[in-house]
Each structure stands twice: as structure tokens, then as C-alpha cells.
Write a protein that holds these residues in place. Structure first.
Motif, short mmCIF file in Angstrom:
data_model
loop_
_atom_site.label_atom_id
_atom_site.label_comp_id
_atom_site.label_asym_id
_atom_site.label_seq_id
_atom_site.Cartn_x
_atom_site.Cartn_y
_atom_site.Cartn_z
N SER A 195 0.83 -1.21 0.00
CA SER A 195 0.00 0.00 0.00
C SER A 195 0.85 1.25 0.00
O SER A 195 0.42 2.32 -0.47
N LEU A 196 2.08 1.15 0.51
CA LEU A 196 2.97 2.31 0.56
C LEU A 196 3.31 2.79 -0.85
O LEU A 196 3.45 3.99 -1.08
N LEU A 197 3.43 1.87 -1.78
CA LEU A 197 3.78 2.23 -3.15
C LEU A 197 2.65 2.99 -3.83
O LEU A 197 2.87 3.65 -4.84
N ARG A 198 1.43 2.86 -3.30
CA ARG A 198 0.29 3.61 -3.85
C ARG A 198 0.02 4.89 -3.08
O ARG A 198 -0.95 5.58 -3.35
N GLY A 199 0.91 5.19 -2.10
CA GLY A 199 0.79 6.43 -1.35
C GLY A 199 0.01 6.34 -0.07
O GLY A 199 -0.18 7.35 0.61
N PHE A 200 -0.46 5.13 0.33
CA PHE A 200 -1.26 4.99 1.53
C PHE A 200 -0.41 4.45 2.68
O PHE A 200 0.59 3.76 2.47
N GLU A 201 -0.84 4.75 3.91
CA GLU A 201 -0.13 4.26 5.07
C GLU A 201 -0.36 2.76 5.23
O GLU A 201 -1.48 2.27 5.07
N ALA A 207 8.97 5.92 10.36
CA ALA A 207 8.92 7.38 10.21
C ALA A 207 7.58 7.86 10.74
O ALA A 207 6.53 7.29 10.39
N ARG A 208 7.62 8.87 11.58
CA ARG A 208 6.41 9.48 12.16
C ARG A 208 5.54 8.44 12.86
O ARG A 208 4.32 8.46 12.77
N GLY A 209 6.22 7.50 13.55
CA GLY A 209 5.51 6.50 14.32
C GLY A 209 4.90 5.37 13.53
O GLY A 209 4.18 4.54 14.09
N ILE A 210 5.20 5.28 12.24
CA ILE A 210 4.63 4.24 11.37
C ILE A 210 5.77 3.38 10.84
O ILE A 210 6.78 3.91 10.34
N THR A 211 5.64 2.05 10.94
CA THR A 211 6.62 1.14 10.36
C THR A 211 6.28 0.94 8.90
O THR A 211 5.25 0.36 8.56
N LEU A 212 7.16 1.42 8.04
CA LEU A 212 6.91 1.38 6.60
C LEU A 212 7.37 0.08 5.96
O LEU A 212 6.83 -0.34 4.94
N GLY A 213 8.37 -0.56 6.56
CA GLY A 213 8.92 -1.77 5.98
C GLY A 213 10.06 -2.29 6.81
O GLY A 213 10.30 -1.87 7.95
N VAL A 214 10.82 -3.22 6.23
CA VAL A 214 11.89 -3.91 6.95
C VAL A 214 13.11 -4.00 6.03
O VAL A 214 12.98 -4.28 4.83
N ALA A 215 14.29 -3.77 6.61
CA ALA A 215 15.56 -3.98 5.92
C ALA A 215 16.30 -5.13 6.59
O ALA A 215 16.41 -5.17 7.81
N VAL A 216 16.77 -6.09 5.80
CA VAL A 216 17.52 -7.24 6.29
C VAL A 216 18.95 -7.11 5.77
O VAL A 216 19.17 -7.02 4.56
N LEU A 217 19.93 -7.08 6.71
CA LEU A 217 21.33 -6.94 6.38
C LEU A 217 22.05 -8.24 6.74
O LEU A 217 21.84 -8.79 7.82
N VAL A 218 22.91 -8.72 5.85
CA VAL A 218 23.52 -10.04 5.99
C VAL A 218 25.03 -9.92 5.75
O VAL A 218 25.48 -9.12 4.93
#
Length: 813
Positions: free
Chosen positions: A294-300, A390-401
Motif C-alpha cells: 500500500s505504501l507504493l500507492r501512497g497509503f499508510e 517514520a512518524r511513528g509508522i513502520t513502513l517496511g523492513v531492511a535485512v542486512l547479511v
């Protein structure tokens, strides 16, 4: 000393040739040979010793000098030797009898430093605490002294710990005997420069000081050591471990690059990829960034805690070509079990640091065998999972290996990853908000533009609208195709100054106003005058505002081009308000701009507009456009207009293909301004599709007119429309004869609809009204309005025309 003439030193075990000092003494006790090892041990150069008695090299308390003339057998002892600086040096001394070149007796003397030399002299009265020698030996920093041959003379306790060698093992050895090649080459080159220039050198090296040590970063300082004559006879090397400082600088540099480079565009996917590109190789060996769809369409995003969680892979990068560690490609959805670290990170907003031996990773691999195979195949040993919040909203996850680096992630790496993710999340959220606002503005813009071009007989049209892709947002460009009475058509293109929602809303209001004024059938110049008055009033009511975020003035100013084409007479009439002129391409392929007085932009007020009329050959092409098509950073306005004419002269199999060619040729990949383009191929109504009759002012002419119309409709095959048409003609002609003035003319036009026009010389327009019970008149126009699809009045320079459109029955031509 000629070693070929030297006798055998006996069968005893020879001392270490690297660390031992060698001298040759003749039978008189005079030194005749002096090695570099002896110079390192006692500090005397060969020119300072040769020809002098050997007894002068003995230290305090050495006893009586050795009588070299009388001894005939090997001699050994531990007499103290005197260093050039004055202190005693403990050594194990052996003397072997030998013969010189002439056969004379001589002695080969070998001195090996003892592990524990004689006690140091007591400190001078002014020294408090340890002596200088003791201070050097106990120094915790790695400090080394090297001679002119770049061999170690001394080493501090810090050097002993760093190199894992005793000081005795270091003495006499070069850097190449101790350090790896890439380190020793740089160090020795620095020492040679210090010997040559006499100036200190500073540089950094990286490597392992011994095979069992970890790779470290060292700040090396090489300083000259001068003798009493001022000559550089030794150099001092100090190595400072700056590994933590270097890592801190690298982390700070990475954060600085993230701040400067991540978020260079307002595109969600590109922003996430910028983060992955910067962090791979500097922090991790593989990175994946997954965001809510949904983030890619501009929604939270609103993640669900039930079952596996699907996230869209928006970015990934690896130190290996082709990113072979990834299970999915960018744009695909990756599913994470509810118990996996990425799913918990998304739901809780907390980061985590894992080894592949952790229980959480083991459970994840158990339910995801394909991912477990990747872990084993690439030797993945350390994983960090970090949320993008950002601004109290979790937008996604980054995995580092990590799998190429031997060292696992530590807490400092986790803090660094959290800071990178936080800064990236802000940029991603800004891009999301821009995407949402742009989508809203674009939806408004497109809803205000024509969704479907109305059917008409005058022109064949094709159009394109391209919204701007700049940060300023959408503009207020628009176009329209408006059917007019008499089979004519109005072609309109306009541009509202400014960007954003307000410009789009203003564009919609102007387009509605243009349509309303066009329905009144105003000439182009008069229509622009009324439109200019409207904008002036709106600006007075609303005032001039500026967007504080974009600093863009959004004053109510617009440009407009209004063109009317008549397919019966094949003539065009046009007027412009600050707008570029239309281009005309004749059937022979020649393109040219119409010489049109541009006039002031709408909203300036007080200045008139001028209309231009010209004849257009059948099949000509009219091109109307906004300035975004011809203005670009690569060229100026004049060059853009020349390029437009050039492309218009190129043949195309359709108007749509020509629109695409103009857009691709004249516009950059990311246009900074909106573009509206309207192409119209003119048609002409054949004489057989138009019938005209001049009528007298006698009421008896009405019956004759009905008869002429009935016969013409029969010729056209429109018998089913004859009854309705005769009633309308009867009412319109009667009205013109009764209330108008001569001459009276009747015209029928057969197109997509049947058009009936009656003209007279009176400028008084009839009005539709409801007739009362006892009124004798007033029902004619009511009847026309009921029978016709559309009807209206058009003012002419010499009177007026009352027209009505009658729908052609299905199946009729």
C-alpha cells in the motif's frame, strides 16, 4: 677481515649470525675488523673503532685486558662492554685464534647480547623514578628503533605485545622479516624517506602484525634520531592502533553519504535502492528492503498480525554480481512467517541482531527450506533486521547479511544500521506523501480534462496530456474540443500559471467557463474578453497566494488559444491570450505557424484581443499545444518551435502516432512542466450535404419552405425525420418572418445530426417561455425545444441565426 684466511673457530656452537657482533683483533690488541652487528650492539661505526685498542671497548669492572699475543686457545667470558653512549652492555664474548692474509696471528671475537645484562647505572641526581632506558623498555606503545640498514635495534614492551616477539628476537631483523608484504613495503619506504630527508613521516597501514592477530588499522610515525654531529643514524617508529577511530570515521562517512544521497528523488523505489547501494560493501554483504504494497500507492501501511506477512521487495544489493542471495526479484512479494524476525520487526517496530545459530533464525529456516538453502550455500553467519519507521509508522523492513566478512555484526553495527534505516525511512515517507499528493492531483487533473471527445463532423482529433514530474507538482494545462452550432467546432488549449492542486482547480473552472461561453457562440476574441473578466474577478475575490513549501506563486494568470473551424466554409477563426500560435500543416506537407497576435495573458485585464481568420484547405492539420512542449532545458523557445515544425512535416500513419512522435522527440524523459497537445485533421462538408434557401418575408413562404425541406430529406434518405423537421422549420421560419427582418435564409446541414438554421437581420434573440392558457403565442419555441436534441441562437455580424439539431434515426446515413 678476509674470512677465507680465517682459521676455523673451533667446533663450538656458533652464535646467531643475525644478532651476534663480530670483530677482528690482531696480536697487538688492535681492532682490524668491525661488523654491522658490532655497530648495532655498541653503537660505534667502523671508522670510530678500526685501529684502536680493543681494551677500550671494555666496560667498568671488566678486570685486566685480554692478552691477545699470548693466548693460543679459544677464549670465552662475559665481560661488560662499553656502549658508545657510556652505559655497559652485558654480552657473552668468545675469541677464536686465526691467521691473517700474511700468516700473522689474529683473533676473531664474537659477542652475543646476554638476556640479562649488568645493572644499569644509578639515575642521575635530577632524575626522579625510572631511567630513560627503563621508560623506553616499559613503554606500552609499540616503539621501534631502526639503523641505517633498516634493522631493528630496540623495541618497547608495546612492540613486544603487538608483534608477539621478544626484543631479542626483533633485534637485527628488518620489517620484511616480521610484517606482511603490503605493510612492510609502506613502512620501509617511509623509513628510507626519513633517512634521506631528515623529516618525520606519518602514514596509515592496515593489516595483521602477526598471523594470529585480527586485522587492525595503525597510524605510524617515523622520526629521525640524530647523533651528536646532527646526522640521522637511526629512526624511531611509533605505531598507534587506530582501529576503533577508523571504524568510527567509516561509520560517520557512511551516515554522511546516506544523508546526502538517499532521497535525491521523490520516488519510493529509487530511495530504497539508494540506501542498499550505499550500505553494501561498507556495512553488509547483502541487503534487502521490503515495503508494504500500500505504501507504493501512497497509503499508510496497516500490517496484519495473522499468518505470514507479504512485503514488496523494492530494493536489494549484494557484493556478488547478480544478487544471487535473493529469493525474489524487485517488484515481487516476499512472504515472511509470523514467527520470523522480519515479521516480528514489522509488527513491533524493534530491530534485532542474530547469528544463524540463534533459535529465531533456526525456526525461520525450519519453515522456509528454500531460504535455509541460501544460508548454507553462501555461508551466511550474521543477520540484522531493522525497521524503517517514520512518524511513528513502520513502513517496511531492511535485512542486512554478512557472509564474505569474517567478523559478525556487533552492537555498534546495529546502531549504525538503525540510524541509516531511520534516515531512509524519512526519505521514503516523504516520497510516499508526494506519491499520494501527486496521485490525488493527477486524478483531479484528469477528471477535469475531457474524458471522451464528443462526436462532430468538422475535424478528426488526437490529443495527449503529460503531467509534470518535477517536485513542484502538476500544472494547469488543459485542452478541449467543443461542438458548436452549424457543424462547427471549437479547439481550445490553455495553461494556468503555477503548479499544484490550486492550479488544477483553476484549470477546471476556466475549462467550464470556456464551455459555457462557447455555448453562447461568442466569437473567439469576445470569448477571451469575458474569460479575462472572469479571472480578474476571481483574483480579486481570492487574492494572490504562495505555496510556503514550494515557494511557487500561484496568482490567477493563464494563457489560452481558442480556434473555431467551420467545415462548410472551410475557414478558421482564432484568438490567443498570451499563448503560442497554432501550427497548420497543409495537405502538401508544408508546416507553418499562423501569424496571430498573442495578446496579454488572461488576468492582466484592460487590453483587447484580436481575432484572425483564414481559409484552411481540406485535409489540413491544426496543431495546438502548451509551452511545455517547446520549452526545455536543452534548447530555447525558438529552437523548440523550429523542431515542432520539423516533426509536423514528417508523415505519420495516424494522428495518434504523430502525437507520440512529437512527445518522444521534443520532450525530455522527465518533463518539468505539464504538456497538452491537440492535433486536428480538418474535414469539409460536401456541397450535396448542405442545402440553402433564401426566403421572402411573406408568411406564405412558410409552406414553400416546408415543401423544399421535405423533398431534400427524401433525397437524403431521411424520410423518417421529415415530420419533425417540417414542424421545426415551420416554427423557426414563422418566427423569423414575424419578429425578424429580411433577408431570411434557411439552411439544412446533414452530418452526424440534421441541423436546421434560420437566419435574419434582426439582432433580437427569442427567449423560451411558458405560454399561459389564454395566450395566442409563445408555444413555438417550446415545441422546438421538445422536438430538437439541441437548439440555440447565434449572433452574426448582420443579425442572428436560430438553429436546432435533430437526431437522425438509427440506421439512417
Amino acid at each position: 677481515m678476509d674470512m677465507k684466511n680465517a682459521g676455523s673457530p673451533g667446533h663450538g656452537r656458533l652464535p646467531d649470525p643475525v644478532t651476534a657482533a663480530t670483530a677482528v683483533v690482531d696480536a697487538r690488541g688492535i681492532v682490524t675488523g668491525w661488523s654491522t652487528g658490532a655497530q648495532r650492539l655498541l653503537g660505534y661505526a667502523s671508522e670510530d673503532v678500526l685501529g684502536r685498542p680493543a681494551a677500550g671497548l671494555l666496560g667498568r669492572g671488566a678486570g685486566s685486558p685480554v692478552d691477545f699475543s699470548s693466548a693460543r686457545e679459544e677464549w670465552r667470558g662475559t665481560p661488560p662492554l662499553r656502549h658508545r653512549d657510556g652505559h655497559d652492555v652485558g654480552a657473552e664474548v668468545r675469541a677464536y685464534p686465526s691467521l691473517d692474509r700474511e700468516g700473522g696471528a689474529q683473533w676473531i671475537v664474537l659477542a652475543t647480547p646476554s638476556r640479562q645484562g649488568p645493572p644499569r647505572p644509578p639515575p642521575r641526581p635530577y632524575e626522579a623514578g625510572a631511567s630513560t632506558e627503563e621508560a623506553f623498555a616499559q613503554c606500552h606503545l609499540p616503539v621501534m628503533i631502526y639503523d641505517v640498514e633498516l634493522r631493528a635495534v630496540r623495541g618497547s614492551a608495546g612492540a613486544v605485545r603487538a608483534l608477539a616477539l621478544t626484543e631479542r628476537q626483533m633485534r637485527g631483523r628488518r620489517v620484511t622479516d616480521i610484517l606482511p608484504p603490503h605493510m612492510c613495503t609502506k613502512v620501509e619506504e617511509g623509513m628510507r624517506r626519513v633517512f634521506d630527508t631528515g623529516r618525520p613521516e606519518q602514514f596509515e597501514v592496515r593489516g595483521r602484525p602477526h598471523p594470529e592477530a585480527h586485522g587492525r588499522y595503525w597510524a605510524v610515525t617515523v622520526s629521525p634520531v640524530r647523533n651528536t654531529a646532527g646526522d640521522v643514524h637511526q629512526v624511531q617508529l611509533i605505531a598507534l592502533d587506530i582501529t576503533e577511530l577508523h571504524l568510527a570515521r567509516e561509520r560517520l562517512a557512511l551516515l554522511n553519504d546516506v544523508s546526502a544521497q538517499v532521497g535525491s528523488t521523490l520516488d519510493v523505489t529509487h530511495t530504497a535502492q539508494e540506501m542498499a547501494d550505499l550500505a553494501v560493501g561498507r556495512l553488509a554483504d547483502f541487503i534487502s528492503v521490503d515495503l508494504s504494497d500500500s505504501l507504493l500507492r501512497g497509503f499508510e501501511p496497516r500490517p496484519s498480525g495473522e499468518g505470514s506477512i507479504g512485503l514488496c521487495r523494492v530494493a536489494q544489493q549484494s557484493v556478488l554480481p547478480g544478487v544471487p542471495e535473493s529469493l525474489v526479484q524487485p517488484g515481487d512479494v516476499d512472504y515472511y512467517p509470523a514467527s520470523s524476525p522480519p515479521a516480528r520487526c514489522l509488527l513491533t517496530g524493534r530491530s534485532s541482531l542474530h547469528s544463524t545459530l540463534d533459535e529465531a533464525i533456526g525456526g525461520w529456516q525450519a519453515v522456509d527450506p528454500e531460504r535455509a538453502a541460501k544460508v548454507r550455500s553462501f555461508g551466511i553467519h550474521s543477520i540484522m533486521v531493522v525497521p524503517l519507521r517514520a512518524r511513528g509508522i513502520t513502513l517496511g523492513v531492511a535485512v542486512l547479511v554478512r557472509h564474505r566478512r569474517r567478523h559478525p555484526f556487533d552492537d555498534d553495527d546495529l546502531l549504525l544500521a538503525q540510524e541509516i534505516a531511520a534516515r531512509t525511512a524519512v526519505a521514503v515517507d516523504n516520497a510516499r506523501r508526494f506519491t499520494r499528493e501527486r496521485t490525488t492531483a493527477l486524478a483531479l487533473q484528469r477528471s477535469l480534462l475531457p474524458q471522451r471527445i464528443a462526436d462532430q463532423d468538422a475535424v478528426e482529433v488526437a490529443h495527449r496530456y503529460l503531467p509534470a514530474r518535477s517536485q513542484a507538482g502538476l500544472g494547469g494545462d488543459w485542452f478541449d474540443v467543443i461542438p458548436l452550432s452549424g457543424a462547427r467546432v471549437a479547439l481550445v488549449v490553455g495553461d494556468v500559471v503555477g503548479h499544484g492542486l490550486r492550479a488544477s482547480a483553476t484549470m477546471g473552472r476556466l475549462r467550464t467557463a470556456v464551455r459555457t461561453l462557447a455555448d453562447v457562440d461568442l466569437p473567439p476574441d469576445e470569448l477571451l474578453v469575458h474569460l479575462d473578466d472572469l479571472i480578474t474577478r476571481l483574483r480579486t475575490e481570492e487574492g494572490s497566494t504562495a505555496d510556503s513549501e514550494l515557494d511557487i506563486v500561484t496568482d490567477l494568470i493563464a494563457t489560452c488559444l481558442y480556434v473555431v473551424y467551420d467545415p462548410v466554409s472551410r475557414r478558421c477563426t482564432a484568438a490567443a491570450a498570451g499563448h503560442p500560435p497554432p501550427a497548420v500543416v497543409t495537405p502538401d506537407g508544408t508546416a507553418a505557424f499562423v501569424e496571430l497576435s498573442a495578446g496579454p495573458p488572461l488576468g492582466m485585464g484592460g487590453l483587447p484581443f484580436e481575432a484572425v481568420e483564414w481559409e484552411v484547405p481540406r485535409g489540413s492539420l491544426l496543431a495546438l499545444y502548451t509551452d511545455g512542449l517547446i520549452e526545455a532545458a536543452e534548447h530555447d523557445l525558438d529552437k523548440g518551435m523550429a523542431l515542432l515544425l520539423q516533426r509536423l512535416e514528417q508523415p505519420a500513419h495516424s494522428l495518434g502516432a504523430m502525437c507520440d512522435d512529437l512527445v518522444q522527440t521534443l520532450l525530455p524523459a522527465q518533463p518539468s512542466d505539464d504538456v497538452a497537445l491537440l492535433l486536428a485533421r480538418t474535414r469539409a462538408l460536401e456541397p450535396g450535404r448542405v442545402a440553402t434557401w433564401d426566403l421572402s418575408s411573406d408568411p406564405a413562404a412558410v409552406a414553400g419552405a416546408r415543401g423544399e425541406v421535405s423533398r431534400r430529406l427524401a433525397d437524403w434518405g431521411l424520410d423518417e425525420a421529415a415530420f419533425t423537421t417540417e414542424l421545426i422549420v415551420s416554427e423557426l421560419v414563422t418566427n423569423a418572418i414575424r419578429y425578424g427582418g429580411p433577408p431570411v435564409q434557411l439552411r439544412l446541414i446533414r452530418g452526424t445530426a440534421l441541423i436546421c438554421e434560420v437566419t435574419d437581420s434582426s439582432s433580437t434573440a427569442p427567449h423560451l417561455r411558458r405560454a399561459r392558457m389564454l395566450d395566442e403565442g409563445g408555444r413555438g419555441l417550446m415545441l422546438v425545444a421538445q422536438l430538437a436534441d439541441r437548439w440555440g441562437t447565434r449572433h452574426l455580424p448582420g443579425g442572428k441565426a436560430i438553429w436546432a439539431e435533430i437526431g437522425v434515426p438509427d440506421g439512417q446515413p
